[in-house]
Design an enzyme around this catalytic site. Structure first.
Site, PDB file in Angstrom:
ATOM      1  N   ASP A 529       1.306  -1.281   0.150  1.00 33.51           N
ATOM      2  CA  ASP A 529      -0.164  -0.504  -0.023  1.00 33.51           C
ATOM      3  C   ASP A 529       0.975   1.077   0.260  1.00 33.51           C
ATOM      4  OD1 ASP A 529      -2.194   1.441   0.870  1.00 33.51           O
ATOM      5  OD2 ASP A 529      -2.182   1.382   2.424  1.00 33.51           O
ATOM      6  N   GLU A 532       2.055   5.356  -3.746  1.00 31.57           N
ATOM      7  CA  GLU A 532       3.005   6.524  -4.547  1.00 31.57           C
ATOM      8  C   GLU A 532       3.987   6.864  -4.602  1.00 31.57           C
ATOM      9  OE1 GLU A 532       0.646   5.686  -2.385  1.00 31.57           O
ATOM     10  OE2 GLU A 532      -1.099   4.543  -3.975  1.00 31.57           O
ATOM     11  N   ASP A 607      -9.764   3.984  -1.626  1.00 30.57           N
ATOM     12  CA  ASP A 607      -9.916   4.531  -0.659  1.00 30.57           C
ATOM     13  C   ASP A 607     -11.615   5.145  -1.344  1.00 30.57           C
ATOM     14  OD1 ASP A 607      -8.227   4.538   0.495  1.00 30.57           O
ATOM     15  OD2 ASP A 607      -7.278   5.353   1.313  1.00 30.57           O
TER      16      ASP A 607
HETATM   17  C1  NOJ Z   1      -4.595   3.398   2.800  1.00 34.70           C
HETATM   18  C2  NOJ Z   1      -5.198   1.833   1.531  1.00 34.70           C
HETATM   19  O1  NOJ Z   1      -5.805   2.429   1.146  1.00 34.70           O
HETATM   20  C3  NOJ Z   1      -6.274   1.964   3.039  1.00 34.70           C
HETATM   21  O2  NOJ Z   1      -6.739   0.458   2.145  1.00 34.70           O
HETATM   22  C4  NOJ Z   1      -5.442   1.098   4.159  1.00 34.70           C
HETATM   23  O3  NOJ Z   1      -6.464   0.314   5.234  1.00 34.70           O
HETATM   24  C5  NOJ Z   1      -5.012   2.296   4.953  1.00 34.70           C
HETATM   25  N1  NOJ Z   1      -3.742   2.953   4.452  1.00 34.70           N
HETATM   26  C6  NOJ Z   1      -4.045   1.210   5.952  1.00 34.70           C
HETATM   27  O4  NOJ Z   1      -3.220   1.150   5.854  1.00 34.70           O
END
Ligand code: NOJ
Length: 925
Positions: A529, A532, A607
């Site tokens: 995660d 970017e 998200d």
């Molecule tokens: C951002 C991610 O997009 C999300 O899915 C994740 O729960 C949070 N980071 C925490 O790791």
């Protein structure tokens, strides 16, 4: 075996939890074209040139004498020089080397660099001055592209132009005019793509800051050439000054364009001229993103597809810097005009032409690779939330799934499992025995996915080693860059540095003592995660663009491939870790991605929110990802931020079962919402949806297999199958699953009592709602158009197109692994002419045996007037024999009548044929 018509049925045809979530993307935190230096300048330049019209005399030309053909056994290209004159410095000319290659698959590649970059003299000695030309090293599956042979192309040169005729029957011509520069690609004499049609070619060449004024042409603006005025980008030292590239492409007679993700927007690309809001490709951690937006998101794939009935064109812009794409469909011609600008790097693009979009997918995949064939478990249901708190929580969820008879394959742990967000550690008091937990999950074939992000907290052994080994992303002074993310102060591993791979491998080592990986467990997989990369205190929530990577490259040049380099390193480490063990195929989910990411990872759309519009937009977003060769994609089921109503959650499951990557996920502040939480009738409805996904896993796995060999979409836009029907080109709430003929229209409206489904052609379509064939309803329209259907909360509208055969596994099991030996049910849906065919791909679902020793079969089943026949294709006898226990328990033939053959006593691993006489007139079909 002879069967008579056995069973014939005549054709027949809440309490909402209110969410108080205010969407407010911080769009002012992100640059738009106006306040981004290079985009602003290129737009200004383009506007000036457009307003001058034919009065404008371009500064760029091709030196006719420089053009020559270079050919050898494995190479064939045309090289030459573009010369840029500087109106204020007539004696200085900028030389831009040009290379044109004709590649297998009717692909033509153009590369333009800038000579004399070595001579640049700037204070910072750590920076590589060249234009970055290594994006293709990351994007391409194989650096050795296949060139067509010289003798297979006809070349013609005059003083004013050069042309290459190529293609199997010499149906393509690429014609390069020297002044003004223009490249036109023709198919059968008709122009299809014109490069530099509007003369927007722009290469901002190197110039010292103090001489800048002399280097500008009257059409240029010097906006933010040596400084960045945008908010927190102000500290960007822009050491190499203006370096942007810009070029326009006109797609002749094309109005339907697709691709260039990631944006929360329509499938068919919009005109962006009026809003002056071009599509931006710049991987960012966009907080609370909005729908209907061209703002950048977490990943980018610079591939655009232009589609019309008889021909499709792909444009692959191979550049990993910040990029904007302006789309103009507003003009009075039938053309679409696009303008591409990137902050730096070389001009490098490939034009792909084929008769269908599927052909473009195939040819693009031959260059960047096809999607990995994922381990079968990863096509099952993934249960995630931020966070499952401890081992007990994980194992409780695991047993509750069984208590509620919910099939699932994988439970996920978000960042809280770690000790203070130090990756590769466990919070000891909550997870004292990861190995034990993994073993417990393994008892029912379940897996665990844990998160590892690229930011590494400072002050513990992992970051200490990264710094010591000098494999961090560096600041402009070439010392490791320190920024902020979840753990607080962090450094970032530089996975562009080849030395970081062995370090990363050591973290995932196959070792009893490696507590992080649960010792020698084979059911642990990874989630990457924030790659970017997300930097909380960085410009646009990312890395400063003047940070440095391996090779002295500025972050500016490599920004959009950083995420790929990171998840690829993880995948490589896992392959090494699992090598030689029974379950060799790793699974990696990534948030950030680029062209080529499909080879090693799945992606999700980040998200989203627990709102109906996010459920709706998930479909075009995932379709877009499928169109550009990244089919293993999904969206957080239920929505990440907020609390979905029970109805929304249920509808989201009913939609999510069709996502190639199917995971429920939720924010740490949201309430629990596992399938049993909403209670009845919702839980039962969700269970039915999950059972439908599991029953169709043979369809999904076959679609993945096909995609892994030809790049075809798994969630496939309707227009792929109805290219002659232009009305289908903008359908984005309905889709096919691979080549199965299943056409799905999920319910994405609140309180829906009915739904309309678009029938794109005059083939016969059978009602397959909820996968239920107990009644046969069918549609056969004279003219493509909409049909209406009543729906209840239970209903997942699906049709199966006549002419297809699919396989299902109908028993409830706790996980995919436990389904391995279950028998198949074969569904045969006859077309108007009484024919059908289909494929079932089978392998062990977890090893590389399918590629290393042919341990797989493809069962081809065909129905014709003589009956039903199956032929097993496979090369490994031993493997084929090992499938001897797997039977076919039922065959269902649907035409306007239905025939069920119960227990035909057939095996999936052998050829068979059944004579069936269906007494149906064609007219009835
Ligand atoms: C951002 C991610 O997009 C999300 O899915 C994740 O729960 C949070 N980071 C925490 O790791």
């Amino acid at each position: 075996m002879r069967v008579t018509l056995a069973q014939i049925s005549i054709p027949l045809l809440v309490v909402a939890l209110h969410v108080s979530y205010v969407a407010a993307v911080k769009d002012y935190l992100f640059k738009n074209c106006e306040n981004s230096g290079f985009c602003h300048r290129n737009k200004h330049y383009a506007d000036q040139i457009s307003s001058l019209g034919s009065e404008y005399k371009s500064d760029y030309s091709i030196d006719a004498n420089s053009v020559e053909v270079i050919s050898g056994p494995d190479k064939f290209f045309i090289q030459g020089q573009i010369v840029k004159v500087l109106p204020n410095l007539p004696e200085e000319k900028v030389v831009l080397p040009l290379k044109i290659s004709v590649l297998e698959g009717n692909n033509i590649r153009i590369q333009v660099d800038e000579a004399k970059r070595e001579a640049i003299n700037i204070a910072n000695k750590f920076i590589n001055h060249q234009r970055y030309n290594e994006t293709s090293n990351w994007a391409f599956v194989n650096q050795e592209l296949q060139y067509v042979k010289t003798e297979d192309a006809d070349l013609k040169k005059s003083d004013t132009k050069f042309s290459i005729t190529y293609g199997k029957s010499k149906e393509y011509v690429a014609e390069l005019e020297f002044y003004p520069i223009k490249l036109t690609v023709y198919h059968l004499g008709e122009a299809q793509v014109v490069v530099n049609d509007r003369g927007f070619l722009n290469v901002e060449h190197w110039r010292p800051k103090d001489a800048n004024a002399d280097h500008l042409s009257p059409q240029e603006s010097d906006f933010n050439m040596f400084q960045d005025d945008f908010k927190d980008s102000k500290e960007d030292s822009l050491p190499l000054g203006p370096e942007s590239i810009g070029l326009d492409f006109t797609f002749k007679n094309f109005r339907n364009l697709y691709g260039i993700p990631e944006h929360a927007d329509t499938l068919n690309l919009k005109d962006t001229t009026e809003s002056n809001n071009p599509y931006r490709l710049f991987n960012v951690d966009i907080f609370e993103y909005e729908t209907d937006s061209r703002l950048p998101m977490y990943g980018s794939i610079p591939l655009l597809l232009a589609v019309k009935p008889a021909l499709s064109v792909g444009l692959f812009w191979i550049n990993s810097a910040d990029t904007f794409i302006n789309v103009d469909k507003s003009n009075s011609t039938k053309d679409s005009k696009t303008h591409w600008v990137s902050e730096n790097g070389v001009i490098d693009f490939i034009i792909l032409i084929g008769s269908t979009p599927a052909e473009i997918n195939k040819n693009y995949g031959a260059i960047t690779g096809y999607t990995q064939l994922p381990p079968l478990f990863s096509l099952g249901y993934h249960q995630c939330r931020w966070n499952y708190n401890d081992e007990k929580d994980v194992l409780d969820i695991n047993s509750l799934m069984d208590q509620h008879q919910i099939p699932y394959d994988t439970i996920w742990l978000d960042i809280e499992y770690t000790d203070s967000k130090k990756y590769f550690t466990w919070q000891e008091d909550k997870f004292p025995d990861p190995e034990g937990m993994l073993k417990e999950l393994d008892l029912t074939g379940r897996n665990l996915v844990v998160i590892i992000d690229p930011h590494i907290k400072t002050g513990y052994d992992v970051s200490n080693q990264l710094e010591k080994k000098k494999i961090c992303m560096n600041d402009p002074s070439n010392s490791s860059y320190h920024g902020h993310c979840w753990p607080g102060e962090s450094v970032w591993i530089d996975t562009l540095n080849p030395s970081s791979q062995s370090f990363w491998d050591s973290k995932f080592s196959w070792d009893k003592k490696n507590k992080f990986t649960g010792g020698e467990s084979t059911n642990l997989h990874l989630w990457n995660d924030m790659n970017e990369p997300s930097v909380f205190n960085g410009p646009e929530t990312s890395s400063p663009k003047d940070n440095l990577h391996y090779g002295g490259w500025e972050h500016r040049s490599v920004h959009n491939i950083y995420g790929l380099s990171f998840h690829e390193a993880t995948f490589n480490s896992l392959v090494k870790r699992l090598d030689g063990h029974t379950r060799e195929r790793p699974f990696v989910l990534t948030r950030s991605y680029f062209a080529g990411s499909q080879r090693t990872a799945a992606m999700w759309t980040g998200d989203n929110m627990s709102k109906w519009e996010y459920l709706k937009i998930s479909i075009p977003m995932i379709l877009t990802s499928n169109v550009v060769g990244m089919p293993f994609s999904g969206a957080d089921v239920g929505g990440f931020f907020g609390n979905p109503s029970k109805e929304l959650l249920t509808r989201w499951y009913q939609t999510g079962i069709w996502y190639p990557f199917f995971r429920a996920h939720a924010h740490i502040d949201s309430r629990r919402r596992e399938p049993w939480v909403p209670g009845e009738p919702y839980t039962s409805v969700i269970r039915e949806a999950l059972n439908l996904r599991y029953s169709l896993l043979p369809v999904f796995y076959t679609a993945f297999y096909e995609s892994s060999t030809n790049g075809s979409p798994i969630m496939k836009p309707i227009f792929y199958e109805s290219l002659n029907n232009l009305e289908s080109y903008s359908i984005e709430d309905q889709f096919f699953i691979g080549s199965s003929g299943l056409m799905v229209k999920p319910v994405t409206d609140e309180n829906a009592n009915d739904i309309t489904i678009y029938i794109p052609d005059t083939e016969i379509y059978y009602d397959f709602t909820n996968g239920d064939l107990s009644k046969v309803g069918w549609y056969n329209v004279r003219k493509p158009g909409y049909i209406r259907k009543d729906v209840t909360l239970h209903d997942i509208p699906v049709l199966i197109k006549g002419g297809h055969i699919i396989a299902r596994k109908e028993r409830y099991r706790r996980s995919t692994k436990l389904m391995a030996n279950d028998p198949y049910t074969i569904v045969v849906a006859l077309d108007k002419y009484g024919h059908a065919e289909g494929n079932i791909y089978i392998d062990d679902g977890e090893s590389f045996g399918y590629s290393t020793s042919g341990e797989s079969i493809n069962v081809h089943i065909k129905y014709s007037k003589d009956g039903l026949t199956a032929h097993v294709n496979g090369s490994n006898k031993e493997y084929i024999n090992s499938l001897g226990n797997i039977g076919i328990e039922k065959i269902i033939i649907i035409s306007p009548f239905k025939l069920i053959i119960e227990n035909p006593k057939l095996k999936i691993n052998s050829d068979w044929s059944i004579q069936i006489i269906l007494d149906i007139e064609h007219d009835e079909l």
